[in-house]
Design an enzyme around this catalytic site. Structure first.
Site, mmCIF file in Angstrom:
data_model
loop_
_atom_site.group_PDB
_atom_site.id
_atom_site.type_symbol
_atom_site.label_atom_id
_atom_site.label_comp_id
_atom_site.label_asym_id
_atom_site.label_seq_id
_atom_site.Cartn_x
_atom_site.Cartn_y
_atom_site.Cartn_z
ATOM 1 C CB THR A 185 -0.963 0.037 1.204
ATOM 2 O OG1 THR A 185 -1.631 1.308 1.210
ATOM 3 C CG2 THR A 185 -0.271 -0.157 2.539
ATOM 4 C CD GLU A 330 -2.756 -0.529 5.619
ATOM 5 O OE1 GLU A 330 -3.743 -0.450 4.854
ATOM 6 O OE2 GLU A 330 -1.887 0.363 5.690
ATOM 7 C CE LYS A 439 -7.620 4.949 -1.994
ATOM 8 N NZ LYS A 439 -8.403 3.946 -1.306
ATOM 9 C CD1 TRP A 444 -3.102 4.639 -1.540
ATOM 10 C CD2 TRP A 444 -3.900 6.516 -0.617
ATOM 11 N NE1 TRP A 444 -4.042 4.293 -0.607
ATOM 12 C CE2 TRP A 444 -4.544 5.417 -0.032
ATOM 13 C CE3 TRP A 444 -4.253 7.805 -0.207
ATOM 14 C CZ2 TRP A 444 -5.518 5.565 0.955
ATOM 15 C CZ3 TRP A 444 -5.221 7.949 0.777
ATOM 16 C CH2 TRP A 444 -5.842 6.845 1.351
#
Ligand code: AMP
Length: 539
Positions: A185, A330, A439, A444
């Site tokens: 991520t 996550e 975002k 991102w």
């Protein structure tokens, strides 16, 4: 006293074997680079997954070795998911939209051994191959006829390799806690961080999200994951569709195109689809401009960013009910999903819409709390906002090959970096973010990297970047600059200066000159104050 029930391991293999036995004839439809409409069944997919497993042992891979994929949503990627994880290897799905330097960083960090890639990403890998320290070779996901000429070293054609593999393979008995897949991520500061899922976490997430008040898949559904398979396993649908026997439609490389999506939905009778708001904005705009409709599509799960009210209303008009979901890489990813309680259905339109736009109700299996700066738990009153923390069997307990201190785990809770309220019915609403990232269209952007680049301009004394609403991308960066005394730069000069220093799609559309930038007591830029100050700014 212990219970006396069997403790069969919860593995992805068990999902695959179930689907193979019970739903062998269920169809998987794909758009792929070499076939506009490929069709086969779960039975054929899992037969080919066995060939993938044989291929991996032939390549000399050992248990736990990471095998990377760089691919869009299609049937080959689907069979790789199962073939890699169920043979005891780790399927590392790479986001091709990351910068080339980030891709080489994560391939080296993950110590990937082989990369299975779509044809479209061959040029990118050619450019990177000298920096990939552990990669032994590349497999291009195509047929011999469509194999591109390439300078990649030790490169093979997927279909040619599979044709030589035997179709029988004994799936190993895996420990349910063994690693199954890996996804990095970039929604944090610093280098991208690896989240290492286990077979157990994946199965539990699959069971929980299959519930009727969550994604609620059934054998009669035709589901289209528009969320990429390199974004947290397409929100787990790759597994939950197999467990439910739902027919799958994979949109391949053209995922952001409203016309292609509408055509695919109508041709294949898709009734449930999943993706970020930008995708549904593209679909709604296309249907508005073309006067088209998507009568089969009944439900959409929208997540990854807040859903604009105008979008939800436009989709209502089209007869499509949007469920907002919230989660993170996550968290495998789902933590909440929005379905209304029966009494909410009776509320006046405005009040009902206010509930529907929230991130939704906590899913059984995940725990959630909001805390203040002292770590004290705040009430679920729908008003008091605080840092959102979660825990549960599909929440990460640390990042891959990183110190525990980097994992945002105060008291064993995972700190999401989101700020939220939770109401007395368990509906969570994101109100802000403590992590300094933006975002845009589901991907991102690091505010810090843009600020650092802008600070390199001789006329800039201080720079700060915040996210502001955008009609297409839901959020875009806005650059705020304090001029150096005596300097009179034009905003175009400063935005031009960013070219080549950051990715082009990161460059803000606007730069606003301000007298000063507010700071917190500890001297950090107060993004919260800046966001308040610019709350009515909109692109
Ligand atoms: P990712 O790990 O890339 O899936 O990003 C997770 C983050 O996306 C969350 O921590 C939120 O900041 C944001 N996000 C996800 N879903 C929503 C939502 N429904 N509303 C607002 N932000 C969201």
């Amino acid at each position: 006293m212990l219970g006396q029930m069997m403790s069969d391991p919860l593995t992805i293999t068990s999902i695959m074997q179930y689907a193979e036995q019970v739903f062998a004839d269920t169809e998987i439809v794909s758009v792929s680079a070499d076939n506009p409409r490929h069709r086969y069944t779960f039975g054929e997919a899992f037969l080919r997954a066995r060939k993938v497993a044989n291929l991996l042992s032939g390549l000399g891979l050992q248990e736990g070795d990471r095998v990377a994929t760089l691919a869009w949503n299609d049937y080959r990627h689907f069979e790789l998911y199962y073939g890699i994880s169920c043979s005891g290897h780790v399927c590392h799905t790479i986001n091709p939209r990351l910068f080339p330097e980030q891709i080489s960083y994560i391939v080296n960090h993950a110590e990937d051994q082989w990369i299975f890639t779509d044809v479209a990403f061959v040029p990118l890998l050619e450019q990177l191959q000298e920096q990939l320290e552990t990669v032994k070779g590349f497999v291009v996901l195509t047929s011999p006829a469509a194999m591109p000429a390439t300078t990649l070293k030790n490169v093979h054609c997927y279909e040619a390799l599979l044709a030589d593999q035997p179709a029988d393979y004994q799936w190993p008995a895996l420990d349910e806690n063994s690693a199954s897949s890996l996804c990095y991520t970039s929604g944090t500061t610093g280098h991208p961080k690896g989240v290492l899922y286990s077979h157990r976490s994946t199965v539990l997430h699959c069971l929980a999200t299959g519930q009727r008040d969550v994604i609620g898949l059934a054998a009669g559904d035709t589901v289209m994951p528009v969320v990429p398979m390199f974004h947290v396993n397409a929100w787990g649908v790759v597994y939950s569709a197999a467990a439910a026997g739902a027919r799958l439609v994979f949109p391949g490389p053209k995922m952001g195109d409203g016309a292609t999506l509408a055509e695919l939905i109508n041709d294949e009778g898709v009734n449930l689809a999943l993706g970020v708001p930008t995708v549904w904005l593209a679909l709604a705009n296309h249907l508005r401009e073309s006067g088209g409709s998507v009568p089969s599509l009944k439900r959409v799960v929208v997540g990854g960013a807040a859903c604009p009210e105008a979008l939800m209303r436009a989709m209502d008009q089209l007869g499509v009910y949007m469920h907002v979901g919230w989660g993170m890489t996550e968290m495998s990813p789902l933590g909440t999903l929005n379905t209304l309680l029966p009494w909410m259905e009776e509320l006046p339109d405005e009040e009902k819409m206010a509930y529907r736009l929230k991130a939704g109700r906590l899913i059984y299996g995940v725990q959630m709390r909001v805390v203040n700066d002292q770590g004290e738990e705040l009430p679920w009153d729908g008003k008091t906002s605080g840092q959102l923390q979660v825990r549960g069997p599909w929440v990460c307990s640390g990042y891959y090959r990183m110190a525990e201190s980097d994992a945002h785990l105060p008291d064993g809770w995972f700190d999401t970096g989101d700020v939220a309220t939770i109401d007395s019915h368990g509906y969570m609403q994101i109100t802000d973010r403590t992590k300094d990232v933006i975002k845009s269209g589901g991907e991102w952007i690091s505010s810090i990297d843009i600020e650092n680049a802008a600070m390199g301009h001789a006329d800039v004394l201080e720079a700060a970047v915040i996210g502001v609403p955008h009609p297409k991308w839901t959020e875009r960066p806005l650059l705020l600059v304090v001029k150096r005394p005596g300097a009179e730069p034009k905003k175009e000069d400063i935005l031009d200066f960013l070219k080549g220093k950051i990715a082009n799609w990161w460059i803000p559309e606007d730069c606003v000159f301000v007298e000063f930038i507010p700071h917190t007591a500890t001297g950090k830029v107060s993004k919260k104050d800046l966001r308040d100050q610019f709350k009515s700014y909109s692109y």
